[in-house]
Scaffold this active site. Sequence first.
Site, short mmCIF file in Angstrom:
data_model
loop_
_atom_site.label_atom_id
_atom_site.label_comp_id
_atom_site.label_asym_id
_atom_site.label_seq_id
_atom_site.Cartn_x
_atom_site.Cartn_y
_atom_site.Cartn_z
N HIS A 59 0.85 -1.20 0.00
CA HIS A 59 0.00 0.00 0.00
C HIS A 59 0.88 1.25 0.00
O HIS A 59 1.34 1.71 1.04
CB HIS A 59 -0.91 -0.03 1.25
CG HIS A 59 -1.96 1.04 1.23
ND1 HIS A 59 -3.18 0.87 1.88
CD2 HIS A 59 -2.00 2.28 0.69
CE1 HIS A 59 -3.91 1.96 1.72
NE2 HIS A 59 -3.21 2.84 1.00
N HIS A 61 1.57 5.23 -2.22
CA HIS A 61 1.09 6.24 -3.18
C HIS A 61 2.32 6.94 -3.74
O HIS A 61 2.85 7.85 -3.13
CB HIS A 61 0.21 7.27 -2.46
CG HIS A 61 -1.00 6.69 -1.78
ND1 HIS A 61 -2.25 6.69 -2.36
CD2 HIS A 61 -1.16 6.09 -0.58
CE1 HIS A 61 -3.13 6.13 -1.54
NE2 HIS A 61 -2.50 5.75 -0.44
N ARG A 63 2.51 8.74 -6.46
CA ARG A 63 2.17 10.07 -7.01
C ARG A 63 2.38 10.27 -8.50
O ARG A 63 2.40 11.43 -8.96
CB ARG A 63 2.93 11.17 -6.24
CG ARG A 63 2.76 11.15 -4.72
CD ARG A 63 1.33 11.22 -4.31
NE ARG A 63 1.17 11.46 -2.87
CZ ARG A 63 0.05 11.13 -2.21
NH1 ARG A 63 -0.96 10.56 -2.83
NH2 ARG A 63 -0.05 11.39 -0.93
N ASN A 93 -5.23 6.48 -6.66
CA ASN A 93 -5.79 7.84 -6.48
C ASN A 93 -4.84 8.90 -7.01
O ASN A 93 -4.45 9.82 -6.31
CB ASN A 93 -6.15 8.10 -5.00
CG ASN A 93 -4.95 8.06 -4.08
OD1 ASN A 93 -3.97 7.38 -4.37
ND2 ASN A 93 -5.01 8.79 -2.99
N ASP A 303 1.16 2.44 3.70
CA ASP A 303 0.30 3.55 3.25
C ASP A 303 1.14 4.82 3.04
O ASP A 303 0.73 5.92 3.43
CB ASP A 303 -0.88 3.81 4.19
CG ASP A 303 -1.97 4.66 3.54
OD1 ASP A 303 -1.84 4.98 2.34
OD2 ASP A 303 -2.94 5.01 4.24
N HIS A 307 3.35 13.99 1.19
CA HIS A 307 2.97 15.38 0.89
C HIS A 307 4.13 16.23 1.40
O HIS A 307 4.77 15.88 2.39
CB HIS A 307 1.70 15.78 1.63
CG HIS A 307 0.49 14.98 1.26
ND1 HIS A 307 -0.18 15.13 0.07
CD2 HIS A 307 -0.16 13.99 1.93
CE1 HIS A 307 -1.20 14.28 0.01
NE2 HIS A 307 -1.20 13.57 1.13
O1 DOR Z 1 -4.30 9.93 4.48
C1 DOR Z 1 -4.43 9.46 3.36
N1 DOR Z 1 -3.65 9.87 2.34
N2 DOR Z 1 -5.36 8.53 3.16
C2 DOR Z 1 -5.69 8.14 1.93
O2 DOR Z 1 -6.62 7.38 1.80
C3 DOR Z 1 -4.99 8.67 0.74
C4 DOR Z 1 -3.66 9.18 1.11
C5 DOR Z 1 -3.03 10.03 0.03
O3 DOR Z 1 -3.06 9.64 -1.12
O4 DOR Z 1 -2.45 11.08 0.37
ZN ZN Z 2 -3.60 4.86 1.08
#
Ligand code: DOR
Ligand code: ZN
Length: 449
Positions: A59, A61, A63, A93, A303, A307
């Site tokens: 899991h 991201h 980007r 996402n 996860d 950012h």
């Molecule tokens: O805190 C989060 N950030 N939860 C998510 O579901 C998406 C993730 C993100 O893509 O920044």
């Molecule tokens: Zn996530």
Amino acid sequence: MADLLLKKGKIVFMDGIREGDVVVNGGKIVEIAADYREEATRVIDCQDKFIFPGVIDAHVHMRVPGTEYKEDFATGSMAAVSGGVTSFLDMPNNVPPIISKKMLTEKRGLADGQSFANYGFFFGATDDNVDEIKRISNVPGIKVYMGQSTGNLIVRKDEVLEQIFSYGKFPVVAHAESQECLTRFAEEYAGSDARSRADFHSVVRPSECAREAVKHVLHLAKKYDARVHIAHASTAEEIDVIRKFKTDKVTCEVTPHHLVFDDTSYEKLGLKLKVNPPIRTRADVEALWAAITDGTVDIVASDHAPHLLSEKDAEYEACPAGIPGVETILPVMLDAVNKGLLNLDRVAQLLSAGPARIFGIKGKGRIEVGYDADLVIIDMDVEKKISNAQMLTKCAWTPWDGMTLKGWPVMTIIGGEVMYESGGGAGGASAGVGKFVSSRRAGELDFLQ
Ligand code: DOR
Ligand code: ZN
């Protein structure tokens, strides 16, 4: 002559730890021996160290496409490799979200030749892309956001959820926070004084919203005898529900940040800890650890949601949710081993064999003859203080900044190539060595053993 010989390490198998040699040739593990006497092109002395199956972070991201200023495949995968992560599964996402076969193909094209680690991609569900879900193949799962989070991916219609579960070709990976419940609380707290509380995010997205959503998806999974994976379970209430519904087809993930931080951590870290689902109470943290011990939790995934600090340093509404974690996931779990919270072979199940099993990744996640030589050498005695400055993720910070962890990867090997050595950076490897990871379909259940 073999390419690589890992000599005299403590090899972490699924059922325990035994000392021996791991022999690698052509990117695969070709022999595991008590004492291998032949020569090899490269020999690495693993005395007093552990040989661990490469971590599959299920899991993250990364980007790409759309917000590459936060992370890209080269930076994110280098961060991953430095932390012992040899494969990652990336969420859909993006900007735009990955919700069509065409976008999935394009995303793969953007990763090919860019990544140090191996990679696979989840596919995003919306209220109207069931037809696209039926056209795709080779994804580890379908990501369903039941509540709004970063990005605008969400499934609001119940009949669509039913169609996704009834299709059943891929596991459904649920971000289980109920949108109805989240909206109810957002309205309740609109204009309230509570908005200035450090822990407001945990107040306005409470446990109740996660419980409602988890119950809902587990009922649907049962109705359709479908496979469902609960992403980032964070509360005692969710764990109770999952425990009741648990079968081979119901799996559950927790994150390092939900295992370490609690709602008192906001005092020091403020909105840096804003993440969905939110950081919970100490009682929740304890319930997650108990669920790791009793097997309710199948995997730990980071996860990793980078950012920039400049973005996180905003008032509540403007602060994006998400925290980075791909390069700290293994050290955090190794530190937990040193603290006596679990055994190293359990960590291998949670970080390596578990993700491979759930997401149908063949030939990875274990140290066995014939498996890919994705390996991590670990020194359980190394102690290091974490700092933002050391981080390789493009976002350049970590909530573990300033904390000391004991137990670190010292070398990461992918497909038989040394990709990272502590102190030495990338071991002469270049981006592009990472390969696409294919996933077998939910129907092919032999990998569930
Ligand atoms: O805190 C989060 N950030 N939860 C998510 O579901 C998406 C993730 C993100 O893509 O920044
Ligand atoms: Zn996530």
